[in-house]
Design a protein around this motif. Structure first.
Motif, PDB file in Angstrom:
ATOM      1  N   GLY A   1      32.294 -10.513 -49.716  1.00 50.74           N
ATOM      2  CA  GLY A   1      31.139  -9.528 -48.773  1.00 50.74           C
ATOM      3  C   GLY A   1      31.074 -10.457 -47.384  1.00 50.74           C
ATOM      4  N   SER A   2      30.446  -9.743 -46.699  1.00 51.84           N
ATOM      5  CA  SER A   2      30.002 -10.177 -45.289  1.00 51.84           C
ATOM      6  C   SER A   2      29.319 -11.442 -45.071  1.00 51.84           C
ATOM      7  CB  SER A   2      29.801  -9.007 -44.427  1.00 51.84           C
ATOM      8  OG  SER A   2      28.721  -8.602 -44.709  1.00 51.84           O
ATOM      9  N   THR A   3      28.172 -11.464 -45.949  1.00 50.10           N
ATOM     10  CA  THR A   3      27.124 -12.364 -45.562  1.00 50.10           C
ATOM     11  C   THR A   3      27.383 -13.820 -45.573  1.00 50.10           C
ATOM     12  OG1 THR A   3      25.426 -11.028 -46.655  1.00 50.10           O
ATOM     13  CG2 THR A   3      24.884 -13.149 -46.376  1.00 50.10           C
ATOM     14  N   PRO A   4      28.393 -14.268 -46.613  1.00 48.58           N
ATOM     15  CA  PRO A   4      29.041 -15.745 -46.683  1.00 48.58           C
ATOM     16  C   PRO A   4      29.765 -16.326 -45.712  1.00 48.58           C
ATOM     17  CG  PRO A   4      29.859 -14.389 -48.569  1.00 48.58           C
ATOM     18  CD  PRO A   4      29.292 -13.330 -47.852  1.00 48.58           C
TER      19      PRO A   4
ATOM     20  N   ARG B   1      37.790  -3.641 -59.431  1.00 44.87           N
ATOM     21  CA  ARG B   1      37.494  -5.053 -59.035  1.00 44.87           C
ATOM     22  C   ARG B   1      37.952  -5.946 -60.205  1.00 44.87           C
ATOM     23  NH1 ARG B   1      32.440  -6.066 -54.884  1.00 44.87           N
ATOM     24  NH2 ARG B   1      32.988  -4.540 -53.345  1.00 44.87           N
TER      25      ARG B   1
ATOM     26  N   GLY C   1      26.277 -13.248 -54.058  1.00 41.22           N
ATOM     27  CA  GLY C   1      25.484 -12.411 -52.935  1.00 41.22           C
ATOM     28  C   GLY C   1      24.536 -11.366 -53.543  1.00 41.22           C
ATOM     29  N   MET C   2      24.277 -10.661 -53.115  1.00 42.52           N
ATOM     30  CA  MET C   2      23.571  -9.310 -53.639  1.00 42.52           C
ATOM     31  C   MET C   2      23.851  -8.200 -52.748  1.00 42.52           C
ATOM     32  SD  MET C   2      19.519  -8.659 -54.877  1.00 42.52           S
ATOM     33  CE  MET C   2      19.250  -8.128 -53.116  1.00 42.52           C
ATOM     34  N   GLY C   3      23.912  -6.977 -53.414  1.00 40.24           N
ATOM     35  CA  GLY C   3      24.116  -5.851 -52.562  1.00 40.24           C
ATOM     36  C   GLY C   3      22.509  -5.086 -52.386  1.00 40.24           C
TER      37      GLY C   3
ATOM     38  N   ARG D   1      38.037  -8.089 -55.028  1.00 37.19           N
ATOM     39  CA  ARG D   1      38.600  -6.601 -54.888  1.00 37.19           C
ATOM     40  C   ARG D   1      39.945  -6.731 -55.582  1.00 37.19           C
ATOM     41  NH1 ARG D   1      35.715  -6.525 -49.999  1.00 37.19           N
ATOM     42  NH2 ARG D   1      33.532  -7.146 -50.367  1.00 37.19           N
TER      43      ARG D   1
ATOM     44  N   LYS E   1      18.438  -5.123 -47.716  1.00 36.06           N
ATOM     45  CA  LYS E   1      18.450  -6.034 -49.060  1.00 36.06           C
ATOM     46  C   LYS E   1      17.090  -5.976 -49.462  1.00 36.06           C
ATOM     47  CE  LYS E   1      22.935  -6.490 -48.924  1.00 36.06           C
ATOM     48  NZ  LYS E   1      23.641  -8.044 -48.501  1.00 36.06           N
TER      49      LYS E   1
ATOM     50  N   ASP F   1      34.094 -13.043 -57.987  1.00 41.12           N
ATOM     51  CA  ASP F   1      34.711 -11.704 -57.955  1.00 41.12           C
ATOM     52  C   ASP F   1      35.941 -11.393 -56.875  1.00 41.12           C
ATOM     53  OD1 ASP F   1      32.472  -9.440 -56.499  1.00 41.12           O
ATOM     54  OD2 ASP F   1      33.130 -11.403 -55.737  1.00 41.12           O
TER      55      ASP F   1
ATOM     56  N   ASN G   1      38.449 -10.820 -50.827  1.00 41.59           N
ATOM     57  CA  ASN G   1      37.487 -12.212 -50.724  1.00 41.59           C
ATOM     58  C   ASN G   1      38.269 -13.449 -50.450  1.00 41.59           C
ATOM     59  OD1 ASN G   1      35.179 -10.268 -51.012  1.00 41.59           O
ATOM     60  ND2 ASN G   1      35.295 -10.864 -53.224  1.00 41.59           N
TER      61      ASN G   1
ATOM     62  N   SER H   1      31.655 -16.088 -53.987  1.00 39.62           N
ATOM     63  CA  SER H   1      31.632 -14.533 -53.832  1.00 39.62           C
ATOM     64  C   SER H   1      31.879 -13.967 -52.468  1.00 39.62           C
ATOM     65  CB  SER H   1      30.322 -13.830 -53.941  1.00 39.62           C
ATOM     66  OG  SER H   1      29.774 -14.017 -55.574  1.00 39.62           O
TER      67      SER H   1
ATOM     68  N   HIS I   1      23.431  -4.874 -56.812  1.00 40.58           N
ATOM     69  CA  HIS I   1      24.249  -5.868 -57.613  1.00 40.58           C
ATOM     70  C   HIS I   1      24.557  -7.059 -57.125  1.00 40.58           C
ATOM     71  CE1 HIS I   1      27.156  -4.838 -54.154  1.00 40.58           C
ATOM     72  NE2 HIS I   1      27.777  -5.899 -54.586  1.00 40.58           N
ATOM     73  N   THR I   2      25.124  -7.860 -58.227  1.00 38.90           N
ATOM     74  CA  THR I   2      25.803  -9.130 -57.963  1.00 38.90           C
ATOM     75  C   THR I   2      27.061  -9.289 -58.686  1.00 38.90           C
ATOM     76  OG1 THR I   2      25.183 -11.574 -57.757  1.00 38.90           O
ATOM     77  CG2 THR I   2      24.710 -10.568 -59.780  1.00 38.90           C
ATOM     78  N   ALA I   3      27.680 -10.267 -58.096  1.00 33.76           N
ATOM     79  CA  ALA I   3      29.492 -10.239 -58.289  1.00 33.76           C
ATOM     80  C   ALA I   3      29.864  -8.767 -58.234  1.00 33.76           C
ATOM     81  CB  ALA I   3      29.398 -10.833 -59.699  1.00 33.76           C
TER      82      ALA I   3
HETATM   83  C1  6PG Z   1      31.929  -8.598 -52.990  1.00 37.58           C
HETATM   84  C2  6PG Z   1      30.887  -9.716 -53.496  1.00 37.58           C
HETATM   85  C3  6PG Z   1      29.533  -8.892 -53.691  1.00 37.58           C
HETATM   86  C4  6PG Z   1      28.669  -9.207 -52.562  1.00 37.58           C
HETATM   87  C5  6PG Z   1      27.771  -8.274 -52.139  1.00 37.58           C
HETATM   88  C6  6PG Z   1      26.958  -8.442 -51.110  1.00 37.58           C
HETATM   89  O1  6PG Z   1      32.985  -8.745 -53.459  1.00 37.58           O
HETATM   90  O2  6PG Z   1      31.571  -7.679 -52.008  1.00 37.58           O
HETATM   91  O3  6PG Z   1      30.911 -10.673 -54.247  1.00 37.58           O
HETATM   92  O4  6PG Z   1      28.726  -9.330 -54.507  1.00 37.58           O
HETATM   93  O5  6PG Z   1      28.096 -10.697 -52.748  1.00 37.58           O
HETATM   94  O6  6PG Z   1      28.176  -6.763 -52.233  1.00 37.58           O
HETATM   95  O7  6PG Z   1      27.746  -8.224 -49.866  1.00 37.58           O
HETATM   96  P1  6PG Z   1      27.441  -8.401 -48.389  1.00 37.58           P
HETATM   97  O8  6PG Z   1      27.167  -9.832 -48.260  1.00 37.58           O
HETATM   98  O9  6PG Z   1      28.843  -7.914 -47.670  1.00 37.58           O
HETATM   99  O10 6PG Z   1      26.072  -7.535 -48.062  1.00 37.58           O
END
Ligand code: 6PG
Length: 245
Positions: free
Chosen positions: A43-46, A176, A140-142, A71, A199, A69, A81, A41, A146-148
């Motif tokens: 986002g910023s976390t990974p 997306r 991840g999870m928002g 954008r 979260k 997923d 991503n 996935s 949300h996920t994905a």
């Molecule tokens: C994306 C991710 C999305 C992400 C969550 C958490 O494209 O943004 O796939 O599902 O895992 O939004 O995002 P953060 O790690 O930025 O909080």
């Protein structure tokens, strides 16, 4: 299968543990199969987790990388991503280009989703209506659970048959492309990496709230009948204080 949670005081430790687990799963697969499949996935976390993962002693020439997923932006866009993974994982790990199955999000979203599903069908040699079984999927999870790119209220949360789709995320005013629930549930292993106090409420709802994946999409994997094991790597900020009862 079970959903197990591992909590670490620092985000760095959670990222390292998630990377170590992911590397271990990949090594295990490669010990008995010619190749392994990993879907990641964004986002910023990974980012940090990908950097740790890139340092693992894995035969990356036998790992095929896919995305959960993306954008609807070109690969050069800072929101991409793919771009984040290219910087933190693909380049440092020297994953061969032919192993990188990028979602071509520079295409119109519906076309990108169709092309991605076709590429998955071809790689996994799927029969019509068959879903791919990824060896490991990272989610991840928002803060809205949300996920994905399956956000609360998205009707495709109830789709268990298709591989991928284009979605319009109203709150972000962004198109997306995302894998769909049937694929997330079919993975042999799912790892969630979630951090940050923002979260915490969503995590509590996902694990302790009513089962309502339309409201809490991450439940569709955490409590929605995933075929494989689901591990959550959390930092203390997201998990909340230790329950001293
Ligand atoms: C994306 C991710 C999305 C992400 C969550 C958490 O494209 O943004 O796939 O599902 O895992 O939004 O995002 P953060 O790690 O930025 O909080």
């Amino acid at each position: 299968m079970s959903a197990r949670r591992y909590v670490y005081d620092a985000p760095e430790a959670a990222a390292q543990a998630c990377a170590k687990n992911t590397a271990g799963v990949l090594e295990g697969i490669l010990a008995r199969a010619p190749a392994a499949t990993l879907a990641i996935s964004g986002g910023s976390t990974p980012r940090r987790m990908f950097e740790f993962l890139a340092g693992a002693a894995i035969d990356w020439a036998r790992v095929h990388l896919f995305w959960v997923d993306e954008r609807a932006v070109p690969p050069s866009d800072p929101q991409s991503n793919y771009l984040a993974a290219e910087q933190t994982l693909i380049r440092p790990a020297r994953i061969p280009p032919e192993n990188v199955h990028r979602i071509r999000a520079e295409l119109p979203p519906e076309e990108a989703a169709t092309a991605y599903a076709d590429e998955i069908r071809e790689y996994f040699r799927l029969k019509p209506d068959e879903l791919p079984a990824f060896d490991i999927v990272h989610c991840g999870m928002g803060a809205d659970a949300h996920t994905a790119s399956l956000f609360p209220g998205e009707p495709l949360i109830e789709d268990g048959a298709k591989i991928a789709a284009a979605v319009y995320v109203k709150k972000l005013a962004q198109h997306r492309i995302t894998l769909l629930p049937g694929v997330l549930r079919k993975a042999a292993h799912v790892v969630f990496l979630v951090g940050g106090e923002d979260k915490r409420a969503a995590l509590r709802a996902v694990f302790e709230g009513p089962y309502d994946p339309l409201e809490y999409p991450a439940q569709l994997v955490a409590r929605g009948g995933a075929e494989g094991d689901v591990l959550w790597f959390l930092d203390r900020a997201a998990a909340g204080p230790v329950d001293k009862r």
